[in-house]
Design a protein around this motif. Structure first.
Motif, PDB file in Angstrom:
ATOM      1  N   ARG A 198      30.981  64.081  45.211  1.00 27.93           N
ATOM      2  CA  ARG A 198      29.978  64.127  46.283  1.00 27.93           C
ATOM      3  C   ARG A 198      30.466  63.314  47.478  1.00 27.93           C
ATOM      4  NH1 ARG A 198      24.443  63.179  42.610  1.00 27.93           N
ATOM      5  NH2 ARG A 198      25.113  64.609  40.983  1.00 27.93           N
ATOM      6  N   ASP A 199      29.711  63.345  48.558  1.00 29.98           N
ATOM      7  CA  ASP A 199      30.043  62.515  49.709  1.00 29.98           C
ATOM      8  C   ASP A 199      30.090  61.054  49.265  1.00 29.98           C
ATOM      9  OD1 ASP A 199      30.107  64.647  51.376  1.00 29.98           O
ATOM     10  OD2 ASP A 199      28.058  64.401  52.124  1.00 29.98           O
ATOM     11  N   GLY A 200      31.068  60.351  49.763  1.00 26.43           N
ATOM     12  CA  GLY A 200      31.153  58.932  49.445  1.00 26.43           C
ATOM     13  C   GLY A 200      31.788  58.653  48.101  1.00 26.43           C
ATOM     14  N   GLU A 201      32.464  59.656  47.518  1.00 25.38           N
ATOM     15  CA  GLU A 201      33.171  59.421  46.255  1.00 25.38           C
ATOM     16  C   GLU A 201      34.167  58.284  46.434  1.00 25.38           C
ATOM     17  OE1 GLU A 201      35.026  62.716  43.708  1.00 25.38           O
ATOM     18  OE2 GLU A 201      36.802  61.792  44.589  1.00 25.38           O
ATOM     19  N   ARG A 202      34.144  57.342  45.503  1.00 26.11           N
ATOM     20  CA  ARG A 202      35.192  56.317  45.539  1.00 26.11           C
ATOM     21  C   ARG A 202      35.429  55.801  44.137  1.00 26.11           C
ATOM     22  NH1 ARG A 202      33.423  51.448  44.911  1.00 26.11           N
ATOM     23  NH2 ARG A 202      31.256  50.868  45.281  1.00 26.11           N
ATOM     24  N   CYS A 203      36.653  55.331  43.899  1.00 26.63           N
ATOM     25  CA  CYS A 203      36.979  54.823  42.574  1.00 26.63           C
ATOM     26  C   CYS A 203      37.763  53.535  42.684  1.00 26.63           C
ATOM     27  CB  CYS A 203      37.760  55.860  41.771  1.00 26.63           C
ATOM     28  SG  CYS A 203      39.457  56.096  42.292  1.00 26.63           S
ATOM     29  N   GLU A 204      37.785  52.797  41.583  1.00 30.81           N
ATOM     30  CA  GLU A 204      38.498  51.525  41.553  1.00 30.81           C
ATOM     31  C   GLU A 204      39.046  51.333  40.150  1.00 30.81           C
ATOM     32  OE1 GLU A 204      35.989  48.183  42.592  1.00 30.81           O
ATOM     33  OE2 GLU A 204      37.565  46.721  42.138  1.00 30.81           O
ATOM     34  N   ILE A 205      40.256  50.811  40.059  1.00 34.39           N
ATOM     35  CA  ILE A 205      40.843  50.469  38.762  1.00 34.39           C
ATOM     36  C   ILE A 205      40.873  48.947  38.681  1.00 34.39           C
ATOM     37  CG2 ILE A 205      42.933  50.636  37.331  1.00 34.39           C
ATOM     38  CD1 ILE A 205      43.445  53.341  38.689  1.00 34.39           C
ATOM     39  N   LEU A 206      40.429  48.412  37.568  1.00 33.66           N
ATOM     40  CA  LEU A 206      40.287  46.965  37.457  1.00 33.66           C
ATOM     41  C   LEU A 206      40.366  46.558  35.989  1.00 33.66           C
ATOM     42  CD1 LEU A 206      36.477  46.316  38.283  1.00 33.66           C
ATOM     43  CD2 LEU A 206      37.410  48.357  37.258  1.00 33.66           C
ATOM     44  N   THR A 207      40.521  45.266  35.728  1.00 33.79           N
ATOM     45  CA  THR A 207      40.592  44.807  34.338  1.00 33.79           C
ATOM     46  C   THR A 207      39.192  44.733  33.738  1.00 33.79           C
ATOM     47  OG1 THR A 207      40.357  42.478  34.901  1.00 33.79           O
ATOM     48  CG2 THR A 207      42.619  43.375  34.865  1.00 33.79           C
ATOM     49  N   LEU A 208      39.146  44.703  32.403  1.00 34.11           N
ATOM     50  CA  LEU A 208      37.866  44.578  31.697  1.00 34.11           C
ATOM     51  C   LEU A 208      37.170  43.271  32.087  1.00 34.11           C
ATOM     52  CD1 LEU A 208      35.833  45.493  29.565  1.00 34.11           C
ATOM     53  CD2 LEU A 208      37.398  44.662  27.789  1.00 34.11           C
ATOM     54  N   GLU A 209      37.962  42.223  32.239  1.00 34.77           N
ATOM     55  CA  GLU A 209      37.403  40.932  32.633  1.00 34.77           C
ATOM     56  C   GLU A 209      36.729  41.019  34.002  1.00 34.77           C
ATOM     57  OE1 GLU A 209      40.398  37.817  32.812  1.00 34.77           O
ATOM     58  OE2 GLU A 209      38.930  36.442  31.895  1.00 34.77           O
ATOM     59  N   LYS A 210      37.371  41.704  34.924  1.00 34.08           N
ATOM     60  CA  LYS A 210      36.801  41.837  36.264  1.00 34.08           C
ATOM     61  C   LYS A 210      35.601  42.799  36.242  1.00 34.08           C
ATOM     62  CE  LYS A 210      37.858  42.700  41.072  1.00 34.08           C
ATOM     63  NZ  LYS A 210      38.598  43.640  41.917  1.00 34.08           N
ATOM     64  N   LEU A 211      35.708  43.840  35.423  1.00 37.05           N
ATOM     65  CA  LEU A 211      34.597  44.794  35.320  1.00 37.05           C
ATOM     66  C   LEU A 211      33.306  44.093  34.901  1.00 37.05           C
ATOM     67  CD1 LEU A 211      33.572  47.784  35.262  1.00 37.05           C
ATOM     68  CD2 LEU A 211      34.276  47.858  32.857  1.00 37.05           C
ATOM     69  N   LYS A 212      33.453  43.117  34.011  1.00 42.74           N
ATOM     70  CA  LYS A 212      32.294  42.362  33.508  1.00 42.74           C
ATOM     71  C   LYS A 212      31.500  41.723  34.658  1.00 42.74           C
ATOM     72  CE  LYS A 212      31.269  38.901  29.923  1.00 42.74           C
ATOM     73  NZ  LYS A 212      30.538  37.864  30.653  1.00 42.74           N
ATOM     74  N   ASP A 213      32.197  41.353  35.712  1.00 42.59           N
ATOM     75  CA  ASP A 213      31.531  40.696  36.842  1.00 42.59           C
ATOM     76  C   ASP A 213      31.300  41.638  38.019  1.00 42.59           C
ATOM     77  OD1 ASP A 213      31.524  38.268  35.467  1.00 42.59           O
ATOM     78  OD2 ASP A 213      33.576  37.844  36.106  1.00 42.59           O
ATOM     79  N   THR A 214      31.398  42.933  37.767  1.00 38.56           N
ATOM     80  CA  THR A 214      31.245  43.912  38.843  1.00 38.56           C
ATOM     81  C   THR A 214      29.870  44.558  38.766  1.00 38.56           C
ATOM     82  OG1 THR A 214      33.625  44.347  38.842  1.00 38.56           O
ATOM     83  CG2 THR A 214      32.214  46.035  39.827  1.00 38.56           C
ATOM     84  N   GLN A 215      29.215  44.665  39.904  1.00 34.25           N
ATOM     85  CA  GLN A 215      27.908  45.319  39.959  1.00 34.25           C
ATOM     86  C   GLN A 215      28.100  46.801  40.262  1.00 34.25           C
ATOM     87  OE1 GLN A 215      25.327  43.071  39.269  1.00 34.25           O
ATOM     88  NE2 GLN A 215      24.304  45.001  38.801  1.00 34.25           N
TER      89      GLN A 215
END
Lengths: 245, 245
Positions: A198-215
């Motif tokens: 959809r419009d505004g599609e975006r992705c990010e690759i990150l560690t599990l540790e960082k994912l834990k602190d991601t909203q």
């Protein structure tokens, strides 16, 4: 009078061209299209001559009965869902409520689910065994969800999380990551995709540790790699085996 | 000279109309289509003007390099797989081998995987959390597969089995069912679908106990329900939650 038929139809992640040819043919054929307002709005402009019917979010059973009532009038009905009608979609409830309308035919038209659509955006995270888990505890006890997170983390599955967050469940992804971290390395490669197709599609690759602190929000699908998943040229890639290829 | 691009494209389970609109557009646009012979044969007649390239079954890496070589000549390439290119498909190997060809663009076009396509034939078995497990031990130690079967059976996942059998692995489905039966009831509702979306498609709903003694082939996808899955008017249906709807 002949009865109409209900086609429970997955629209795919969002973009009209991620719909199957079969789904598009169904939408063209059916005079009535029923669905949750948000999905109806995605397609309304493309089908100006259709009758669109809808109910609010938590009124799924009413929406199904509406479909059977229309079919009983002799009209073919497309009951639409985003993604795949058969994965956390409307196919199940239509089959259940169909008990009360044995004369009405039901056909399920599969669609691209967020696991497939999101994986394609990230690279190739689902090349090996994977589990799909919804973090919504609206209809499932949290203890059951927690058990599944721990079991699949220990067995080194790639894990794909649906409904990772909502206003009332802002900390659920952090809790889930905490449970997965009990058996998996903090540097496990993870990926998040928002607004797939959809419009505004975006992705990010990150560690599990960082994912834990991601909203993340409710329009996000989360991928947690297995112990072999890697980041390769900006893509999340899980090798297809544990032995040399 | 401009380089061509590689579109790793899932064709869906078989029928041409289970392809996405996007996949069809890719096939129309690319002058070169590469894939395993069986999948190429499914689409060859529809695209008489294309150049089709192929390699035998276990030569996947060669097939990928072939795609990069063609793209390096400036031609757009559709690398096709059945189902979803991103689920046990060619997307991963293309991303891995792409390290050697950083100048060539890669785009993954998702498709309907057998879990989605087979579920639609059976009814609605995937309405709740599920795991996808391949029984092929060609690249994965059997112990790892066994651990995953036991873990997901204990955590009451719906389980979808890919590659449930082959000539060399005729007893693997029986072994897998035996492991699942350690924690799940013999009367657990299961389903098998053969030739999804192709000529000769057929499905059967049966108990886990009976599935254990059933011979399936490599064109079959197997579904093992969770503790709530039921047979309803000849359909396999998993309710969407554990609480009342």
């Amino acid at each position: 009078m002949e009865y109409g038929k209900i086609y429970v139809t997955g629209l795919g992640p969002g973009a009209a061209d991620q719909m199957t040819v079969q789904a598009r043919n169904v939408l063209e054929k059916c005079p009535v299209i029923i669905g949750y307002t948000v999905y109806i709005d995605l397609i309304r402009a493309d089908y100006p001559d259709k009758e669109f019917l809808s109910t609010p979010m938590r009124k799924e059973a009413d929406r199904c009965r509406m479909a059977f009532e229309e079919a009983a009038k002799g009209r073919d009905v497309a009951m639409v869902c985003s993604g795949d009608a058969g994965i956390y979609g409307m196919a199940g409830l239509i089959c259940e409520i169909g008990k009360d309308y044995p004369e009405i035919g039901i056909e399920i038209i599969p669609g691209i689910t967020a696991a497939s659509g999101g994986a394609a955006v990230l690279g190739a995270p689902l090349m090996h065994d994977f589990a799909v888990i919804s973090l919504s505890d609206l209809l499932t006890p949290w203890e059951k969800i927690a058990q599944r997170l721990r079991a699949t983390a220990e067995a080194d599955f790639v894990i794909c999380l649906y409904n990772p967050s909502s206003r009332k469940r802002a900390d659920y992804l952090a809790k889930a990551c905490g449970m997965i971290l009990e058996s998996r390395a903090p540097e496990t490669v993870c990926g998040i995709v928002r607004n797939i197709g959809r419009d505004g599609e975006r992705c990010e690759i990150l560690t599990l540790e960082k994912l834990k602190d991601t909203q993340v929000d409710m329009f996000t699908t989360v991928f947690i790699g297995n112990s072999n998943t890697m980041e390769l040229n900006g893509r999340m890639v899980t090798p297809r085996g544990y032995k040399d290829v």
